[in-house]
Each structure stands twice: as structure tokens, then as C-alpha cells.
Scaffold this motif. Sequence first.
Motif, PDB file in Angstrom:
ATOM      1  N   TRP A  33      42.965  21.078  35.766  1.00 44.79           N
ATOM      2  CA  TRP A  33      43.344  19.723  36.148  1.00 44.79           C
ATOM      3  C   TRP A  33      43.034  18.796  34.976  1.00 44.79           C
ATOM      4  CZ3 TRP A  33      46.267  18.714  40.189  1.00 44.79           C
ATOM      5  CH2 TRP A  33      46.292  19.638  41.253  1.00 44.79           C
ATOM      6  N   LYS A  35      42.074  15.553  34.016  1.00 44.08           N
ATOM      7  CA  LYS A  35      41.487  14.326  34.558  1.00 44.08           C
ATOM      8  C   LYS A  35      41.715  13.179  33.574  1.00 44.08           C
ATOM      9  CE  LYS A  35      37.961  16.923  37.091  1.00 44.08           C
ATOM     10  NZ  LYS A  35      36.497  17.153  37.268  1.00 44.08           N
ATOM     11  N   GLU A  66      51.250  16.935  40.644  1.00 44.55           N
ATOM     12  CA  GLU A  66      51.158  17.195  42.073  1.00 44.55           C
ATOM     13  C   GLU A  66      50.757  15.914  42.790  1.00 44.55           C
ATOM     14  OE1 GLU A  66      48.982  20.675  43.122  1.00 44.55           O
ATOM     15  OE2 GLU A  66      49.825  21.869  41.483  1.00 44.55           O
ATOM     16  N   ALA A  67      51.471  15.599  43.839  1.00 42.78           N
ATOM     17  CA  ALA A  67      51.275  14.344  44.563  1.00 42.78           C
ATOM     18  C   ALA A  67      49.827  14.170  45.004  1.00 42.78           C
ATOM     19  CB  ALA A  67      52.201  14.296  45.778  1.00 42.78           C
ATOM     20  N   ASN A  68      49.301  12.996  44.721  1.00 46.11           N
ATOM     21  CA  ASN A  68      47.945  12.600  45.130  1.00 46.11           C
ATOM     22  C   ASN A  68      46.839  13.416  44.476  1.00 46.11           C
ATOM     23  OD1 ASN A  68      49.038  10.682  46.995  1.00 46.11           O
ATOM     24  ND2 ASN A  68      49.386  12.366  48.435  1.00 46.11           N
ATOM     25  N   ARG A  69      47.198  14.246  43.494  1.00 43.35           N
ATOM     26  CA  ARG A  69      46.172  15.066  42.843  1.00 43.35           C
ATOM     27  C   ARG A  69      46.179  14.911  41.324  1.00 43.35           C
ATOM     28  NH1 ARG A  69      45.110  20.920  45.108  1.00 43.35           N
ATOM     29  NH2 ARG A  69      43.099  20.314  44.262  1.00 43.35           N
ATOM     30  N   GLY A  70      47.336  14.700  40.747  1.00 38.03           N
ATOM     31  CA  GLY A  70      47.403  14.511  39.306  1.00 38.03           C
ATOM     32  C   GLY A  70      48.091  15.651  38.588  1.00 38.03           C
TER      33      GLY A  70
END
Length: 208
Positions: A33, A35, A66-70
Motif C-alpha cells: 500500500w 501511503k 482501490e476505493a476508500n483504501r488508496g
Amino acid sequence: MGEMVVPSTLRVPELVRCLEDEISFGQLPVGTWLKQADLERRFGCSRILLREALSRLEEKGLVTLEANRGYRVRELDEQRLHQILQVRGVLEGEAVLQLCGHVEDLDFANLRSLAEKFEYAVKNGTVIEQEQTNRNFHAALLAPCPNGELVAMIFELRNRAPVSQNRRKNTYARLVRAAEEHYKLLTLIEEQKAQEAQTLVIEHVVGV
């Protein structure tokens, strides 16, 4: 007090290149991910600049949003990876054809030294060292190609197929063979055996 952020002089293309390299060399593995707050701090860049860079990486297929996750590093499927390598092989084959008409511009002593460094990295180095020495060889080989746009496209495609995602094909035996092919390719170009050099470099890139 929080960590002081030093303003970055990076622009979007340079930040994209930095992130591409980290993905390619496996410093940002598949599934990582990204960040945004951490990347802003590390590169000293604004959120607007970072988001533009991440958007460009998404267009290249290196990350997914990815929606709402980044954003996170995307895994290439085998078909797309093979297609990228096929196209790169065709382009690099064309570049080698052009180089055979400009052998006087090639520094064969330097190229053989770079081939030796890759061979050493295959036997003794890390994945990152192997990829870096391999890139150095190909960059020096293609530098005299009269079509600069062709070379730029080759390296653009190279970044779309990160070495970190191609390890199943890059076995030790395949890497040893690749090192041997570097020397053979130089000999063919030096002797201006254009068709043989083109065939070899396509096989070299695609990994057949």
C-alpha cells in the motif's frame, strides 16, 4: 515536534521515475500500500504532485486505486507480462538493426566491461544489483541508436514489466544464459551480423 520536511525539487516525471524504479527493483513489492502521507514526507512533495504521479503510475498499470483504501502496487498477470516483453523485444530488435549500421559509435571495451559486471552480479549479487547492472549494459548499448524515441519507448516498456514480478522466469540458469548472450550479442553487432543480432536480442528480451 514532527519531523521537518525538506521541500522537494522533484517534478511529476522525476517522481514517477523514482517510484517506477522502486517498484521495478522490488523495493515496493506487489501488494504494497502506497501511503500518501509517508511518500509526501519521504520525497518532500505536495499531495497534489504525489497524486498526479500515482495517477500516471496507474495509467502505466503499475499500481491500482482501490476505493476508500488508496493505491497499491499491482501484480501483472502472465499474459500482460508476456505481451509487454514481446513488444519490447521487437523494438529492441529494431534498435539493434540500426546499431549495426553505426558500430563506430559503440565503445565495445566499455560494453564488455558492463557485461562482466552483470555476469558477476548474477553469480554474487542481489536481485537489485543484477537488475541495475543489466540496465546499465542495455542503456550503454542502446545509447548510440540514432532513433532516440525508439530507445525511450524501450525503457518505458522495461519499467512496465518490473523485474520483481518476473522472477519465475529469471531463474539462475536463465540469468547465466542472459549473461552469455550479452557477449554473443556484442560480437554479432561488432561483426555487423544484423539479422542474427536482431534474432538474438528478441529471444534475450522475451526469455525464450
